[in-house]
Write a protein that holds these residues in place. Structure first.
Motif, PDB file in Angstrom:
ATOM      1  N   THR A   2      -9.385  -1.758  50.244  1.00  0.00           N
ATOM      2  CA  THR A   2      -9.330  -2.989  51.030  1.00  0.00           C
ATOM      3  C   THR A   2      -8.214  -2.880  52.067  1.00  0.00           C
ATOM      4  O   THR A   2      -7.075  -2.558  51.734  1.00  0.00           O
ATOM      5  N   LYS A  28     -16.057   1.267  51.024  1.00  0.00           N
ATOM      6  CA  LYS A  28     -16.644   1.563  49.719  1.00  0.00           C
ATOM      7  C   LYS A  28     -17.174   2.993  49.679  1.00  0.00           C
ATOM      8  O   LYS A  28     -17.897   3.423  50.578  1.00  0.00           O
ATOM      9  N   TRP A  29     -16.768   3.733  48.648  1.00  0.00           N
ATOM     10  CA  TRP A  29     -17.259   5.104  48.419  1.00  0.00           C
ATOM     11  C   TRP A  29     -18.242   5.080  47.253  1.00  0.00           C
ATOM     12  O   TRP A  29     -17.885   4.677  46.136  1.00  0.00           O
ATOM     13  N   ASP A  30     -19.474   5.506  47.510  1.00  0.00           N
ATOM     14  CA  ASP A  30     -20.502   5.610  46.464  1.00  0.00           C
ATOM     15  C   ASP A  30     -20.889   7.071  46.291  1.00  0.00           C
ATOM     16  O   ASP A  30     -21.423   7.691  47.224  1.00  0.00           O
ATOM     17  N   ALA A  62      -7.101   3.012  46.453  1.00  0.00           N
ATOM     18  CA  ALA A  62      -8.499   3.028  46.015  1.00  0.00           C
ATOM     19  C   ALA A  62      -8.586   2.578  44.558  1.00  0.00           C
ATOM     20  O   ALA A  62      -7.759   2.976  43.728  1.00  0.00           O
ATOM     21  N   THR A 113     -22.321   0.637  42.526  1.00  0.00           N
ATOM     22  CA  THR A 113     -23.197  -0.130  43.402  1.00  0.00           C
ATOM     23  C   THR A 113     -24.653   0.045  42.974  1.00  0.00           C
ATOM     24  O   THR A 113     -25.091   1.148  42.633  1.00  0.00           O
ATOM     25  N   THR A 158     -13.448  -3.800  53.939  1.00  0.00           N
ATOM     26  CA  THR A 158     -13.604  -3.104  52.662  1.00  0.00           C
ATOM     27  C   THR A 158     -14.332  -1.787  52.889  1.00  0.00           C
ATOM     28  O   THR A 158     -15.422  -1.760  53.466  1.00  0.00           O
ATOM     29  N   THR A 197     -18.244   4.553  41.927  1.00  0.00           N
ATOM     30  CA  THR A 197     -17.911   3.768  43.112  1.00  0.00           C
ATOM     31  C   THR A 197     -16.438   3.384  43.089  1.00  0.00           C
ATOM     32  O   THR A 197     -15.913   3.013  42.043  1.00  0.00           O
ATOM     33  N   TRP A 198     -15.792   3.495  44.264  1.00  0.00           N
ATOM     34  CA  TRP A 198     -14.448   2.937  44.399  1.00  0.00           C
ATOM     35  C   TRP A 198     -14.310   2.235  45.737  1.00  0.00           C
ATOM     36  O   TRP A 198     -15.001   2.555  46.698  1.00  0.00           O
ATOM     37  N   ASN A 199     -13.433   1.242  45.781  1.00  0.00           N
ATOM     38  CA  ASN A 199     -13.218   0.415  46.969  1.00  0.00           C
ATOM     39  C   ASN A 199     -11.793   0.562  47.497  1.00  0.00           C
ATOM     40  O   ASN A 199     -10.854   0.779  46.729  1.00  0.00           O
TER      41      ASN A 199
END
Length: 445
Positions: free
Chosen positions: A215, A45-47, A189, A195, A43, A211-213
């Motif tokens: 996978t 993750k962009w914060d 995304a 987060t 995963t 935030t976006w994830n």
């Protein structure tokens, strides 16, 4: 009647067509599914931590949630496509492989102006002002089941021309991940709840602005067309050794392989990896880079003992943070593992038949290149369950074996070391008795 026959014939064709489509969809959806690690993924993750004059500063975190598959040297490579005309002003803890055309910028020049940037981790030992938390490991990321603290990699990126609010920021597209070779497929995304972070004194919570994830899942079919390892068997009750199948890993490298007694092995630089990661294999009938040998060693009253040996046949690659995942029904009752570390995987909760073996730190966590030191081995003591334990019909041998997350090829079941049965024993005794009687008769004559 003709109309009815025509209708029924077309109906049957349509049923076959839909069955084929359904079967094809199942295959496509199952290519990235690992039955021993059904929820394993990476995963990303962009914060977004802060806004800038023309964009944002984000922390990118890569979490490896795969139980026994890690990213080894030369490390991960992450890529994506910008949704608009974004640029990367600066990065900490990672870098792009190309800057791109930044000729339209005067004064400050961005770190990268490419529409599709490619990012790699920094190497260990970079200056302190270029480091970020969980960075600078050369892209090596451990497996979650082996060491969760090493199963993460992070970097910080400052993005420009990107919008300065949650509504104007557009998510990057077409994510790709090499780890280090092919095999990973990344989804789109998706925006998720921001987060939440705890301050160092753990008395205050802060949260990301957005935030976006992403996978990414692994498929061995996409990674390579042949297995990368094979398994051989032996036992105390049978003199026959069941070898790896011939050409188990393909025989494309048969012409360039090196014999164990070749003079080429004395040359300097032989073990240096090449940029294209081309292997230099020892000549074997199976032509696999790695072989796992399972030997049923001793049978006690309440226990039985197995010896596991892993041999590296590639002169150009050593394996750091190696893992060995095995599925066997008696792994639900492991008494002692002597030279490896062990952890139960239990992918389905109540069914505890899968375990992960890996090297003990600073002892045998490094599997060296092919040669005298290119092997690691251990023994496992297992307690018997008298209701299920048997040596018959191959029960004593594993059902699945994975090395570094890739499934190894097992020998065909009819070649497993068999337990001598009563029929064979009676036949042997009868033959011996007949021969003895014949010799006595000849002597008496």
């Amino acid at each position: 009647m003709n109309f009815l026959g025509y209708f029924l014939g077309n109906l049957q064709k349509m049923r076959l067509f839909f069955c084929f489509c359904f079967f094809f969809m199942i295959i496509l959806s199952a290519t990235a599914y690992d039955p021993l690690d059904p929820s394993g993924n990476i995963t990303i993750k962009w914060d977004i931590m802060s806004w800038t004059a023309d964009g944002y500063v984000a922390t990118v975190t890569m979490n490896n949630f795969q139980m026994y598959r890690h990213i080894q040297n030369p490390g991960w490579t992450l890529g994506w496509a910008w949704a608009k005309k974004e640029v990367i002003w600066s990065m900490v803890g990672a870098q792009t492989t190309e800057q791109g055309d930044c000729s339209k910028f005067k004064g400050n020049v961005p770190h990268c102006c490419k529409k599709t940037p490619t990012v790699v981790d920094l190497l260990p030992g970079v200056p302190y002002n270029q480091q970020f938390s969980n960075c600078c490991k050369g892209g090596v990321v451990g497996a979650w089941g082996q060491d969760p603290s090493s199963a993460v990699s992070q970097f910080q990126v400052s993005v420009g021309l990107a919008g300065t609010t949650n509504k104007t920021v557009k998510l990057p597209k077409n994510f790709t991940l090499l780890g280090p070779g092919p095999g990973y497929t990344c989804g789109p995304a998706k925006i998720v709840p921001s987060t939440v972070f705890l301050t160092t004194d753990k008395r205050r919570k802060t949260q990301a602005l957005m935030t976006w994830n992403v996978t990414c899942t692994y498929s061995q079919f996409l990674a390579r067309k042949h297995p990368s390892c094979c398994v051989s068997f032996s036992s105390f009750y049978n003199d026959t050794i069941t070898p790896c199948p011939s050409c188990a890993c393909g025989c494309e490298n048969k012409k360039s392989c090196v014999k164990a007694d070749s003079k080429i092995l004395t040359k300097k630089g032989l073990n240096t990896p090449r940029k294209d990661n081309a292997p230099l294999l020892q000549c074997t009938h199976h032509m696999c880079p790695v072989r796992v040998h399972w030997h049923v060693k001793v049978n006690y009253k309440d226990y039985w003992r197995v010896k596991i040996a892993i041999t590296n046949f590639n002169y150009r690659m050593n394996h750091t943070l190696w893992t060995l995942a095995i599925q066997h029904p008696n792994l639900n009752n492991v008494t002692q593992v002597f030279s490896f570390d062990y952890k139960s995987v239990a992918p389905y909760g109540s069914i505890n038949d899968t375990g992960m073996f890996y090297g003990t730190k600073f002892y045998n966590d490094l599997l060296m290149e092919a040669g005298p030191s290119g092997n690691v081995q251990s023994e496992v003591l297992l307690q018997k369950d008298q209701k299920t334990f048997t040596f018959k019909q191959g029960w004593a041998f594993p059902r699945k074996v994975y090395f570094n997350g890739d499934e190894c090829m097992l020998p065909p079941p009819d070649s497993y070391p068999f337990l001598p049965n009563s029929a064979r024993g009676n036949f042997a005794s009868l033959s011996t008795l007949s021969l003895t009687i014949l010799l006595l008769l000849l002597i008496s004559i």
